[in-house]
Design a protein around this motif. Structure first.
Motif, PDB file in Angstrom:
ATOM      1  N   GLU A 139       2.212  -0.977   9.373  1.00  0.00           N
ATOM      2  CA  GLU A 139       1.702  -2.353   9.378  1.00  0.00           C
ATOM      3  C   GLU A 139       0.794  -2.652   8.203  1.00  0.00           C
ATOM      4  O   GLU A 139       0.439  -3.791   7.969  1.00  0.00           O
ATOM      5  CB  GLU A 139       0.967  -2.654  10.688  1.00  0.00           C
ATOM      6  CG  GLU A 139      -0.207  -1.712  10.947  1.00  0.00           C
ATOM      7  CD  GLU A 139      -1.034  -2.090  12.187  1.00  0.00           C
ATOM      8  OE1 GLU A 139      -0.603  -2.964  12.941  1.00  0.00           O
ATOM      9  OE2 GLU A 139      -2.105  -1.486  12.366  1.00  0.00           O
ATOM     10  N   HIS A 140       0.393  -1.641   7.455  1.00  0.00           N
ATOM     11  CA  HIS A 140      -0.534  -1.870   6.339  1.00  0.00           C
ATOM     12  C   HIS A 140       0.153  -2.352   5.069  1.00  0.00           C
ATOM     13  O   HIS A 140      -0.509  -2.763   4.130  1.00  0.00           O
ATOM     14  CB  HIS A 140      -1.326  -0.595   6.024  1.00  0.00           C
ATOM     15  CG  HIS A 140      -2.351  -0.250   7.065  1.00  0.00           C
ATOM     16  ND1 HIS A 140      -3.103   0.889   7.015  1.00  0.00           N
ATOM     17  CD2 HIS A 140      -2.744  -0.914   8.183  1.00  0.00           C
ATOM     18  CE1 HIS A 140      -3.920   0.922   8.056  1.00  0.00           C
ATOM     19  NE2 HIS A 140      -3.710  -0.146   8.784  1.00  0.00           N
ATOM     20  N   GLY A 141       1.440  -2.256   5.028  1.00  0.00           N
ATOM     21  CA  GLY A 141       2.159  -2.686   3.826  1.00  0.00           C
ATOM     22  C   GLY A 141       2.209  -1.607   2.762  1.00  0.00           C
ATOM     23  O   GLY A 141       1.755  -0.474   2.961  1.00  0.00           O
ATOM     24  N   VAL A 142       2.777  -1.966   1.646  1.00  0.00           N
ATOM     25  CA  VAL A 142       2.950  -1.033   0.532  1.00  0.00           C
ATOM     26  C   VAL A 142       1.768  -1.166  -0.434  1.00  0.00           C
ATOM     27  O   VAL A 142       1.142  -0.176  -0.811  1.00  0.00           O
ATOM     28  CB  VAL A 142       4.280  -1.327  -0.208  1.00  0.00           C
ATOM     29  CG1 VAL A 142       4.444  -0.407  -1.416  1.00  0.00           C
ATOM     30  CG2 VAL A 142       5.465  -1.168   0.739  1.00  0.00           C
TER      31      VAL A 142
ATOM     32  N   ILE B  58       3.640  -3.146  -4.494  1.00  0.00           N
ATOM     33  CA  ILE B  58       4.956  -2.924  -3.870  1.00  0.00           C
ATOM     34  C   ILE B  58       5.911  -2.159  -4.787  1.00  0.00           C
ATOM     35  O   ILE B  58       6.429  -1.113  -4.413  1.00  0.00           O
ATOM     36  CB  ILE B  58       5.648  -4.232  -3.388  1.00  0.00           C
ATOM     37  CG1 ILE B  58       4.833  -4.894  -2.262  1.00  0.00           C
ATOM     38  CG2 ILE B  58       7.046  -3.930  -2.895  1.00  0.00           C
ATOM     39  CD1 ILE B  58       5.580  -6.021  -1.525  1.00  0.00           C
ATOM     40  N   PHE B  59       6.121  -2.681  -6.013  1.00  0.00           N
ATOM     41  CA  PHE B  59       7.110  -2.048  -6.898  1.00  0.00           C
ATOM     42  C   PHE B  59       6.498  -0.895  -7.687  1.00  0.00           C
ATOM     43  O   PHE B  59       5.385  -1.011  -8.176  1.00  0.00           O
ATOM     44  CB  PHE B  59       7.697  -3.089  -7.847  1.00  0.00           C
ATOM     45  CG  PHE B  59       8.551  -4.091  -7.125  1.00  0.00           C
ATOM     46  CD1 PHE B  59       9.866  -3.795  -6.812  1.00  0.00           C
ATOM     47  CD2 PHE B  59       8.020  -5.303  -6.703  1.00  0.00           C
ATOM     48  CE1 PHE B  59      10.652  -4.702  -6.103  1.00  0.00           C
ATOM     49  CE2 PHE B  59       8.793  -6.210  -5.986  1.00  0.00           C
ATOM     50  CZ  PHE B  59      10.106  -5.904  -5.699  1.00  0.00           C
TER      51      PHE B  59
ATOM     52  N   THR C 149       1.180  -9.825   4.638  1.00  0.00           N
ATOM     53  CA  THR C 149       1.363  -8.388   4.896  1.00  0.00           C
ATOM     54  C   THR C 149       2.159  -8.127   6.167  1.00  0.00           C
ATOM     55  O   THR C 149       2.319  -6.972   6.551  1.00  0.00           O
ATOM     56  CB  THR C 149       0.019  -7.638   5.024  1.00  0.00           C
ATOM     57  OG1 THR C 149      -0.808  -8.353   5.933  1.00  0.00           O
ATOM     58  CG2 THR C 149      -0.678  -7.504   3.699  1.00  0.00           C
TER      59      THR C 149
ATOM     60  N   LEU D 136       8.355   2.977  -2.362  1.00  0.00           N
ATOM     61  CA  LEU D 136       9.333   1.905  -2.136  1.00  0.00           C
ATOM     62  C   LEU D 136      10.789   2.395  -2.226  1.00  0.00           C
ATOM     63  O   LEU D 136      11.588   2.124  -1.323  1.00  0.00           O
ATOM     64  CB  LEU D 136       9.095   0.717  -3.073  1.00  0.00           C
ATOM     65  CG  LEU D 136       9.887  -0.542  -2.714  1.00  0.00           C
ATOM     66  CD1 LEU D 136       9.370  -1.185  -1.422  1.00  0.00           C
ATOM     67  CD2 LEU D 136       9.893  -1.568  -3.826  1.00  0.00           C
TER      68      LEU D 136
ATOM     69  N   VAL E 227       6.815   5.153   6.520  1.00  0.00           N
ATOM     70  CA  VAL E 227       5.569   5.552   5.844  1.00  0.00           C
ATOM     71  C   VAL E 227       4.548   4.428   5.779  1.00  0.00           C
ATOM     72  O   VAL E 227       3.391   4.664   5.439  1.00  0.00           O
ATOM     73  CB  VAL E 227       5.813   6.093   4.414  1.00  0.00           C
ATOM     74  CG1 VAL E 227       6.549   7.417   4.465  1.00  0.00           C
ATOM     75  CG2 VAL E 227       6.558   5.066   3.561  1.00  0.00           C
ATOM     76  N   SER E 228       4.964   3.207   6.094  1.00  0.00           N
ATOM     77  CA  SER E 228       3.973   2.143   6.242  1.00  0.00           C
ATOM     78  C   SER E 228       4.364   1.269   7.417  1.00  0.00           C
ATOM     79  O   SER E 228       5.314   0.497   7.341  1.00  0.00           O
ATOM     80  CB  SER E 228       3.844   1.297   4.985  1.00  0.00           C
ATOM     81  OG  SER E 228       2.800   0.362   5.182  1.00  0.00           O
TER      82      SER E 228
END
Lengths: 501, 501
Positions: free
Chosen positions: A458-461, A499-500, A189, A469, A455-456
């Motif tokens: 450090e938490h990731g998508v 993610i996608f 992440t 995305l 919009v993110s």
């Protein structure tokens, strides 16, 4: 080959556990809440079960419903999958055989580390096979000359830090979840945390990786050198890929020398412009020993007081700053910190403050900040946002969110890693309101983008932000991401729905 | 469409310059020396020339032979191409149009920054069209809150540092070539340099890039946030790709606060084990202010004395260490440095030493180290090796090379960035011996690999080391590199003959 119907026997041999199972507090299934369509994957069936049991033995193939539960639900209780099986490999070869088999049989998988992610990246959405890395927790080597550590990816962050501490080094990453999260999950992440301002990001600190590709091929990117320019730096593709490009099995991390001296100043301030001035002053006065700049607003401390019983040691203020230094000389650092706080008070940037250097007191001040997320589990509904912003807009974002929500929630609060422009913006409400949630998400996304932020941060998508995305990336970048995914995982078996969009 | 014959008129309109051209000291053409086969690219012809002149105007399309020469030969005079044209775009749009045209017409290109690379990555091998970035030198923005700078890729490193210095920041990269090299070239080769030990690598410090793909598509990866986890971190693919995946047109760099205090200790030592002990002591005693640890052996200082007239200020020793500190408090730093040197002398790690804090004296000590490469141009033949090694094997490598070469060369010397395990190993000889050169190259590659090091620490692969690409990477990594290249540059027009064997 395989038929697509569910393995009925699975339900049978687990049924004995259902009576003892508590469904209290569990979220509804993600597939229902978010109305997701299942991908064209095969269903987990008895022959698959037998293959995995042959490979790993019965003990490391978990099908017990109660045991499955903690793997199917995320730490924040936002998402819930319905996987029938958790696999617990111990070696890279086992991961390779699992993936080769899953890829050949079109079975989707969900790689899982400590399952502390905040965007739902580490839990399945449907019935993906969970591959838990918790038994791959060997620290293989610590090189005392260079401070590089090589380990399996399932090592818990705190355990890794303890191990390198014995040799005089520090893991250049610190998170509230350090007691549970895995280093492999941190890499997957691209975790940021509290001390990015001092030690930089994982792209700078990870020297090498071993990754198993979707088809089971082991990709050896284990280069232990700080300087190595022999071709493209492929490891960076996997840092922040959230398990969608491969499963990280080994990590080589560069650790800096462990600081000998630590000081924390906890300061009360009147206004955000004073927060900014104090931050700039800290960067200038404390220079190279500055290791964390965390901000919390009044609402955050109030929330922490209510839910996790922490108490501000300096009374009530609109803003609080936690400023940490880490250095090699206690005498020099103490001098710098005290001079800084004194001068900040004299300049009326700061209204009140306390400085700690004793380990217990330092821990106490840090708990004021670190325990905040622990309180979330005790609330009704929490809208969690992890954004980054140019720091001049950092708190404007909180103010604008408050204006937008008015009294439609109980509280809006902002805290986070000011030093890196990383804001955790949260709205808390006893009752859940779907319409409000949707419009708030849109509002935060639009405002963050308007301010030139992310919009993110450090938490990731993960699952939570997958529809962002395309918005968060240029069309070219989005298409290249899609191409890279296709190159590494043509059957899309790795962490689907993440993610996608 | 286009025919493949050479544009005869090109030769004609340049012939007037040939008489005034000096071929003295120029290396032979790379294609002859290294017996390379030209790829299936079209030849540069009159209609191409007209297209470029229409796009850029005549002045920014260089075809004069004398002007071409400095672009066709590398700084170290190791390689020489035979390009007929240098293009000097000023904008991303121009780069985009150039590449779209070249890709459509199967014309190979060689992107060029300051042309200071040591592996021949920045000069053509045959007649590739040179795209010089020297006119794309605008500093677009310096964000004073965060220390991020956005600029075009052709900005000279030293100019960039001067610009951010005015706002209180420092470019986290320092190289001997800083007066000529471009930030874009630094990114393209993942330059390491002197202060990697303090500020980390470019993968950690580059926040965003704008890159033009082979087909002319502008890839916007310009994210200015320190923390941003919205998808794969594609920018890292281009850091260290040496112009083979795209042309970098803009860079966003994170700059730390500029240190206020600088000290340099220049130390004389008896043996390598004392060098190691002193380095470890420096890391421990100087902690967070340690910003460079450079080592030079006696032969290096002797070489520098002969060719660039620098003189050791402390007399003759088998080894020299240059240890630099950069910090925020002159008083604290001075105390740490003097205590360190005194203690190192008392422990008999160090035989003699001098400490400078005055800017002129600091520069003087640095020149002892930085001027070494300048001397190379004055020698007969220099075998330049840039390797990284576990530091316990760092100097063994030099000793073993000496044993291997015996008296077949005039001198073998070793210097470099000890703090990062990066050794510059060089053999110097008045006469050139092809057989010796070949066997030495093999010896260094094999030994470095045996010691667990890297055959290219910071200089990159370029043309010089392209046959090492498979050896220096696992088969999986090598194939993935090939796949990534195919994805981004299917016609292989970008910097051919570089990186890939």
């Amino acid at each position: 080959m395989m038929s697509n119907k569910l393995l009925k026997s699975m339900v049978v041999f687990n049924v004995k556990n259902i009576s003892s199972r508590s469904f209290k507090n569990l979220p509804d299934f993600t597939k229902n809440t978010f109305n997701v369509e299942r991908g064209f994957y095969n269903y987990f069936q008895e022959p698959h079960l037998r293959f995995f049991q042959n490979l790993l033995g019965n003990e490391r193939v978990v099908t017990d419903l109660i045991d499955l539960e903690k793997h199917n639900v995320d730490w924040y209780l936002q998402f819930r999958g319905s996987s029938d099986v958790v696999l617990k490999p111990k070696t890279t070869e086992e991961v390779s055989k699992i993936l080769e088999f899953c890829n050949g049989n079109k079975l989707a998988v969900c790689p899982q580390g400590g399952n502390t992610g905040a965007s739902g990246g580490s839990v399945p959405v449907f019935d993906e096979i969970i591959i838990s890395m918790e038994m791959m927790n060997e620290i293989i080597n610590i090189d005392e000359d260079s401070g590089t550590v090589t380990c399996q990816s399932g090592v818990i962050l705190e355990s890794l830090d303890k191990a390198v501490a014995e040799k005089g080094f520090v893991v250049p990453l610190d998170l509230g979840a350090k007691g549970s999260c895995h280093i492999g999950g941190n890499v997957a992440t691209n975790a940021g945390g509290m001390r990015l301002i001092r030690y930089g990001n994982l792209h700078g600190n990870i020297l090498g990786l071993e990754v198993v590709k979707a088809n089971g091929e082991v990709l050896n990117l284990l280069k232990p050198m700080k300087k190595d320019n022999t071709g493209f730096h492929l490891k960076n593709l996997f840092i922040g890929s959230e398990g969608t490009l491969g499963i990280i099995t080994k990590v080589i991390l560069q650790c800096p020398p462990r600081p000998r001296s630590q000081h924390v100043a906890f300061l009360g301030l009147q206004k955000y412009d004073k927060v900014l001035k104090t931050f700039k002053k800290a960067r200038s006065d404390l220079g190279e020993i500055l290791s964390a700049v965390e901000v919390m607003d009044h609402a955050t401390i109030e929330f922490a007081h209510e839910y996790v019983q922490t108490v501000s040691p300096i009374g009530d203020y609109p803003f609080y700053l936690l400023i940490e230094t880490s250095g090699s000389s206690d005498e020099h650092d103490e001098h710098k910190v005290h001079a800084f706080v004194e001068s900040a008070l004299n300049q009326h940037f700061v209204l009140n403050g306390t400085v700690a250097s004793d380990h217990t007191k330092v821990r106490g001040l840090w708990e004021l900040r670190e325990k905040v997320p622990v309180g979330f589990k005790k609330c009704g509904w929490v809208g969690l946002f992890d954004v980054s912003l140019p720091i001049k807009h950092y708190y404007t974002m909180v103010d604008e969110t408050r204006s937008f929500l008015k009294n439609r929630v109980d509280s809006v609060f902002g805290f986070g890693h000011l030093g890196d422009g990383n804001l955790h913006l949260n709205a808390v409400s006893k009752k859940y309101d779907e319409t409000l949630k949707t419009s708030l998400e849109k509002f935060v996304a639009v405002k963050t983008t308007e301010f030139g932020g992310s919009v993110s941060a450090e938490h990731g998508v993960g699952f939570l932000k997958r529809r962002y995305l395309p918005m968060a990336n240029s069309p070219g970048a989005f298409h290249l991401m899609t191409d890279v995914k296709k190159l590494l995982d043509p059957n899309r078996i790795l962490n689907p729905y993440k993610i996608f969009p």
